[in-house]
Write a protein that holds these residues in place. Structure first.
Motif, PDB file in Angstrom:
ATOM      1  N   SER A  97     -12.748   0.085  -1.214  1.00 48.44           N
ATOM      2  CA  SER A  97     -11.554   0.904  -1.456  1.00 48.44           C
ATOM      3  C   SER A  97     -10.397   0.495  -0.551  1.00 48.44           C
ATOM      4  O   SER A  97      -9.231   0.572  -0.959  1.00 48.44           O
ATOM      5  N   TRP A 150     -10.456  -0.725  -9.341  1.00 50.89           N
ATOM      6  CA  TRP A 150     -10.645   0.605  -8.761  1.00 50.89           C
ATOM      7  C   TRP A 150     -11.886   1.281  -9.344  1.00 50.89           C
ATOM      8  O   TRP A 150     -12.606   1.994  -8.647  1.00 50.89           O
ATOM      9  N   ARG A 164     -14.751   7.608  -8.048  1.00 55.79           N
ATOM     10  CA  ARG A 164     -13.405   7.049  -8.252  1.00 55.79           C
ATOM     11  C   ARG A 164     -12.883   7.387  -9.644  1.00 55.79           C
ATOM     12  O   ARG A 164     -13.624   7.394 -10.628  1.00 55.79           O
ATOM     13  N   CYS A 166      -6.428   0.543  -1.509  1.00 54.38           N
ATOM     14  CA  CYS A 166      -5.653   1.692  -1.015  1.00 54.38           C
ATOM     15  C   CYS A 166      -4.643   1.211   0.021  1.00 54.38           C
ATOM     16  O   CYS A 166      -4.825   1.395   1.232  1.00 54.38           O
ATOM     17  N   SER A 221      -6.977   8.106   2.385  1.00 53.29           N
ATOM     18  CA  SER A 221      -7.915   7.003   2.145  1.00 53.29           C
ATOM     19  C   SER A 221      -8.134   6.163   3.393  1.00 53.29           C
ATOM     20  O   SER A 221      -9.120   5.426   3.481  1.00 53.29           O
TER      21      SER A 221
END
Length: 196
Positions: free
Chosen positions: A178, A171, A90, A182, A81
């Motif tokens: 992101s 998420w 996702r 992450c 990620s």
């Protein structure tokens, strides 16, 4: 990299705990088989939760294959990620533990030592993932990885992105960057137990 996980939660537990997100959860393919899985490995089917039509206001639980074929046919089961803006595709992968493997402490041992990681204070949690449609295997998912937190670093140079209940809705919302989610976990977030 994580290549094995476990999911032993019941469907009722999944539904009850998911209700905390206040996002309706639907089962477009019917109620999934929630028999306990002590070992989920690459190419195995298991449940994922994803936004309906890419939206964050409704989620669906479906069963999909872990990994799609990558370059040279090698399975894409983990995906870095780091430095990526991941908005499309996702999904959440419900588990109660994931496993990492290290060289055996006993030099005569034939198999690697196996370690189970669990999110402290939770019966189950989710790993951040991405799903996509592949021409060969159909819809499949991969687990996202990031730099390891202090609980994982002694065992592996990467860790899967672990999300507690407070992050599940974020998420599934593609407007949340992101990179904000992450991240490695803080020290003391994961328990570790040697299982082999």
């Amino acid at each position: 990299m994580c290549n094995e996980a476990a999911r032993r939660i019941a469907l009722g537990e999944l539904r009850t705990d998911w209700d905390e997100t206040r996002i309706p959860l639907v089962f477009p393919e019917g109620a999934p088989n929630m028999a306990p899985l002590d070992s989920i490995r690459i190419t195995d089917p298991t449940i994922i939760i994803r936004g309906v039509d890419g939206r964050a206001d409704e989620a669906e639980c479906v069963t999909r294959r872990w990994s799609w074929p990558g370059t040279g046919g090698r399975p894409v089961y983990n995906f870095r990620s780091d430095g990526r803006d991941l908005r499309a595709g996702r999904c959440l992968i419900p588990v109660d533990s994931f496993f990492e493997f290290t060289k055996p402490a006993d030099p005569k041992a034939r198999r690697k030592d196996k370690w189970a990681f669990r999110l402290i204070g939770h019966d189950w949690f989710c790993i951040a993932g991405l799903w996509r449609k592949d021409a060969t295997v159909g819809e499949a998912f991969t687990m996202l990885t990031c730099e390891p937190g202090p609980d994982i670093a002694p065992y592996h140079s990467r860790q899967v992105v672990v999300l507690g209940r407070d992050r599940w809705a974020e998420w599934l919302d593609p407007s949340v960057p992101s990179g904000d989610l992450c991240q490695p976990l803080a020290a003391g977030s994961l328990s570790v137990t040697q299982v082999r």
